[in-house]
Design an enzyme around this catalytic site. Sequence first.
Site, PDB file in Angstrom:
ATOM      1  N   GLU A   1      33.766  40.159  42.794  1.00 52.39           N
ATOM      2  CA  GLU A   1      34.236  39.819  41.419  1.00 52.39           C
ATOM      3  C   GLU A   1      33.076  39.866  40.519  1.00 52.39           C
ATOM      4  O   GLU A   1      31.840  39.749  41.185  1.00 52.39           O
ATOM      5  CB  GLU A   1      35.155  38.026  41.426  1.00 52.39           C
ATOM      6  CG  GLU A   1      34.154  37.124  41.687  1.00 52.39           C
ATOM      7  CD  GLU A   1      33.487  35.686  40.899  1.00 52.39           C
ATOM      8  OE1 GLU A   1      33.770  35.947  39.095  1.00 52.39           O
ATOM      9  OE2 GLU A   1      33.614  34.910  41.450  1.00 52.39           O
TER      10      GLU A   1
ATOM     11  N   LYS B   1      33.489  35.997  29.616  1.00 53.15           N
ATOM     12  CA  LYS B   1      34.388  35.556  30.287  1.00 53.15           C
ATOM     13  C   LYS B   1      35.486  36.224  30.864  1.00 53.15           C
ATOM     14  O   LYS B   1      36.370  35.065  29.726  1.00 53.15           O
ATOM     15  CB  LYS B   1      33.895  34.565  31.427  1.00 53.15           C
ATOM     16  CG  LYS B   1      34.811  33.537  32.094  1.00 53.15           C
ATOM     17  CD  LYS B   1      33.946  31.892  32.358  1.00 53.15           C
ATOM     18  CE  LYS B   1      34.612  31.312  33.368  1.00 53.15           C
ATOM     19  NZ  LYS B   1      34.140  30.036  33.286  1.00 53.15           N
TER      20      LYS B   1
ATOM     21  N   VAL C   1      37.413  34.834  39.224  1.00 45.28           N
ATOM     22  CA  VAL C   1      38.358  35.194  40.548  1.00 45.28           C
ATOM     23  C   VAL C   1      39.902  35.545  40.201  1.00 45.28           C
ATOM     24  O   VAL C   1      40.729  35.890  40.089  1.00 45.28           O
ATOM     25  CB  VAL C   1      38.529  33.795  41.412  1.00 45.28           C
ATOM     26  CG1 VAL C   1      39.793  33.786  42.308  1.00 45.28           C
ATOM     27  CG2 VAL C   1      37.088  33.146  42.244  1.00 45.28           C
TER      28      VAL C   1
ATOM     29  N   ASP D   1      41.626  19.745  33.034  1.00 44.55           N
ATOM     30  CA  ASP D   1      40.917  21.382  32.993  1.00 44.55           C
ATOM     31  C   ASP D   1      41.304  21.517  34.084  1.00 44.55           C
ATOM     32  O   ASP D   1      41.200  21.315  35.733  1.00 44.55           O
ATOM     33  CB  ASP D   1      39.429  21.284  32.490  1.00 44.55           C
ATOM     34  CG  ASP D   1      39.028  22.526  32.984  1.00 44.55           C
ATOM     35  OD1 ASP D   1      39.524  23.895  32.968  1.00 44.55           O
ATOM     36  OD2 ASP D   1      37.375  23.011  32.239  1.00 44.55           O
TER      37      ASP D   1
ATOM     38  N   SER E   1      41.136  25.329  36.073  1.00 46.86           N
ATOM     39  CA  SER E   1      41.556  26.820  36.549  1.00 46.86           C
ATOM     40  C   SER E   1      42.445  27.467  37.030  1.00 46.86           C
ATOM     41  O   SER E   1      43.576  26.994  37.565  1.00 46.86           O
ATOM     42  CB  SER E   1      40.415  27.220  37.752  1.00 46.86           C
ATOM     43  OG  SER E   1      39.599  28.576  37.649  1.00 46.86           O
ATOM     44  N   ALA E   2      42.169  28.873  35.937  1.00 48.17           N
ATOM     45  CA  ALA E   2      43.663  29.742  36.836  1.00 48.17           C
ATOM     46  C   ALA E   2      44.010  30.409  37.284  1.00 48.17           C
ATOM     47  O   ALA E   2      44.266  30.789  38.054  1.00 48.17           O
ATOM     48  CB  ALA E   2      43.064  30.888  35.227  1.00 48.17           C
ATOM     49  N   ASP E   3      42.172  30.088  37.893  1.00 51.32           N
ATOM     50  CA  ASP E   3      42.304  30.761  39.577  1.00 51.32           C
ATOM     51  C   ASP E   3      43.091  29.783  40.409  1.00 51.32           C
ATOM     52  O   ASP E   3      43.891  31.067  41.092  1.00 51.32           O
ATOM     53  CB  ASP E   3      41.343  30.425  40.709  1.00 51.32           C
ATOM     54  CG  ASP E   3      39.328  31.000  39.906  1.00 51.32           C
ATOM     55  OD1 ASP E   3      40.210  31.603  38.938  1.00 51.32           O
ATOM     56  OD2 ASP E   3      38.755  30.551  40.353  1.00 51.32           O
TER      57      ASP E   3
ATOM     58  N   LYS F   1      34.547  24.838  43.875  1.00 47.95           N
ATOM     59  CA  LYS F   1      33.176  23.704  43.624  1.00 47.95           C
ATOM     60  C   LYS F   1      32.940  22.917  43.451  1.00 47.95           C
ATOM     61  O   LYS F   1      34.031  22.048  43.469  1.00 47.95           O
ATOM     62  CB  LYS F   1      32.438  24.688  42.873  1.00 47.95           C
ATOM     63  CG  LYS F   1      32.347  26.879  42.630  1.00 47.95           C
ATOM     64  CD  LYS F   1      31.765  26.884  41.050  1.00 47.95           C
ATOM     65  CE  LYS F   1      32.263  28.132  40.852  1.00 47.95           C
ATOM     66  NZ  LYS F   1      33.410  28.603  40.581  1.00 47.95           N
TER      67      LYS F   1
HETATM   68  N1  PSU Z   1      31.794  31.294  42.391  1.00 50.42           N
HETATM   69  C1  PSU Z   1      30.381  31.756  42.807  1.00 50.42           C
HETATM   70  N2  PSU Z   1      30.152  31.442  40.979  1.00 50.42           N
HETATM   71  C2  PSU Z   1      30.747  31.536  39.998  1.00 50.42           C
HETATM   72  C3  PSU Z   1      32.371  32.201  40.398  1.00 50.42           C
HETATM   73  C4  PSU Z   1      32.512  31.764  42.005  1.00 50.42           C
HETATM   74  O1  PSU Z   1      29.530  31.142  43.600  1.00 50.42           O
HETATM   75  O2  PSU Z   1      30.199  31.384  39.274  1.00 50.42           O
HETATM   76  C5  PSU Z   1      32.715  31.654  39.345  1.00 50.42           C
HETATM   77  C6  PSU Z   1      34.117  32.666  39.464  1.00 50.42           C
HETATM   78  O3  PSU Z   1      34.650  34.242  38.769  1.00 50.42           O
HETATM   79  C7  PSU Z   1      35.739  31.571  39.470  1.00 50.42           C
HETATM   80  C8  PSU Z   1      35.013  31.223  37.905  1.00 50.42           C
HETATM   81  O4  PSU Z   1      36.708  31.989  39.041  1.00 50.42           O
HETATM   82  O5  PSU Z   1      33.871  30.550  38.123  1.00 50.42           O
HETATM   83  C9  PSU Z   1      35.757  29.809  38.200  1.00 50.42           C
HETATM   84  O6  PSU Z   1      35.755  29.267  36.789  1.00 50.42           O
HETATM   85  P1  PSU Z   1      37.324  28.147  35.877  1.00 50.42           P
HETATM   86  O7  PSU Z   1      36.610  26.923  36.350  1.00 50.42           O
HETATM   87  O8  PSU Z   1      36.129  28.261  34.092  1.00 50.42           O
HETATM   88  O9  PSU Z   1      37.666  28.722  35.868  1.00 50.42           O
HETATM   89 MN    MN Z   2      38.174  25.579  32.449  1.00 53.18          MN
END
Ligand code: PSU
Ligand code: MN
Length: 306
Positions: A29, A90, A110, A140, A142-144, A161
């Site tokens: 990614e 992003k 992701v 909130d 994530s779309a993941d 995370k």
């Molecule tokens: N893994 C990491 N660092 C990152 C990410 C993943 O070590 O920054 C990114 C990925 O692209 C993941 C995004 O999809 O963080 C999540 O963002 P959000 O919570 O806004 O969906």
């Molecule tokens: Mn989000």
Amino acid sequence: MKTGLPSWFKIDPEVSSALHAGQPVVALESTVITHGLPYPDNMQLARDMEQEVRQGGAVPATIAVIAGRVAIGVAPEELALLARGEGMHKISTRDFAAAAAKGWNGGTTVAGTMTAAHAAGIKVFATGGIGGVHRDAPFDISADLPQLARTPMIVVCAGAKAILDLPATLEYLETFHVPVVGMGTDEFPAFYSRESGLPVSVRADSAAEVVDIACAHWELGLNSALLVVVPPPAEAALPYDRVARDVDQALAEAREAGVRGQAVTPFLLSRMAEITGGASLQANLALLRNNARYAAQIARALVARR
Ligand code: PSU
Ligand code: MN
């Protein structure tokens, strides 16, 4: 290798011939490059991950959007452009159409990377930590997570995370039938930490075993991903208790600053790096390289199986 990709996709020739020849390919990614890590560590890391994949006997395909075109495999100068980060979007799954219509540059999340990799026929993908269910309201997610629920791929990560609500994230994955496969572990890693106190749904002790589980899952006609979780390397991992305190501080700061939407995760990751005096950044870099290494093994085992 699939045909019928939108005209605004471009596939790197090396990746394209590997896919045609049925050779192992690992998607990588790029939001981690554009929004997740500081310059110039991000550029070095992106190169290191590609190198790890090559050393593991697979072809890396870093996925990003360059001038509105979805690149499946980026050239060195494109990688440098992404790493410098100016004007980078992003790009999650919902954002591709806007990116294509407006000619954006950006890193794919992701979710976005899975969408593009699946369209190109890539089955294995390495990242750092997936997004998930965030803590407390306002709501909130994530779309993941919905992407994992509907894309048949193997996603290699170090868990979700640590800034997230990990039990809720695992509940979501359970609801949407995403197997959480612990690579040599029974415990779901917490990104910076090897431990979380939470269980995986199944343990695998080799790449071949991961592939056995994946193939059986898809033989059943299921379209969800397998989330393969690998603990971060011991020498760089941080103790869970210490991380928990620092996460609380970063979250309080985000709340106070009114950070919302797509900005939340990048804000928290960069505050964590500052609060931990760089230790979280070192852990993040180490786990990303490690995940690339495991993904290459899995991609090879998948090809061997077919
Ligand atoms: N893994 C990491 N660092 C990152 C990410 C993943 O070590 O920054 C990114 C990925 O692209 C993941 C995004 O999809 O963080 C999540 O963002 P959000 O919570 O806004 O969906
Ligand atoms: Mn989000």
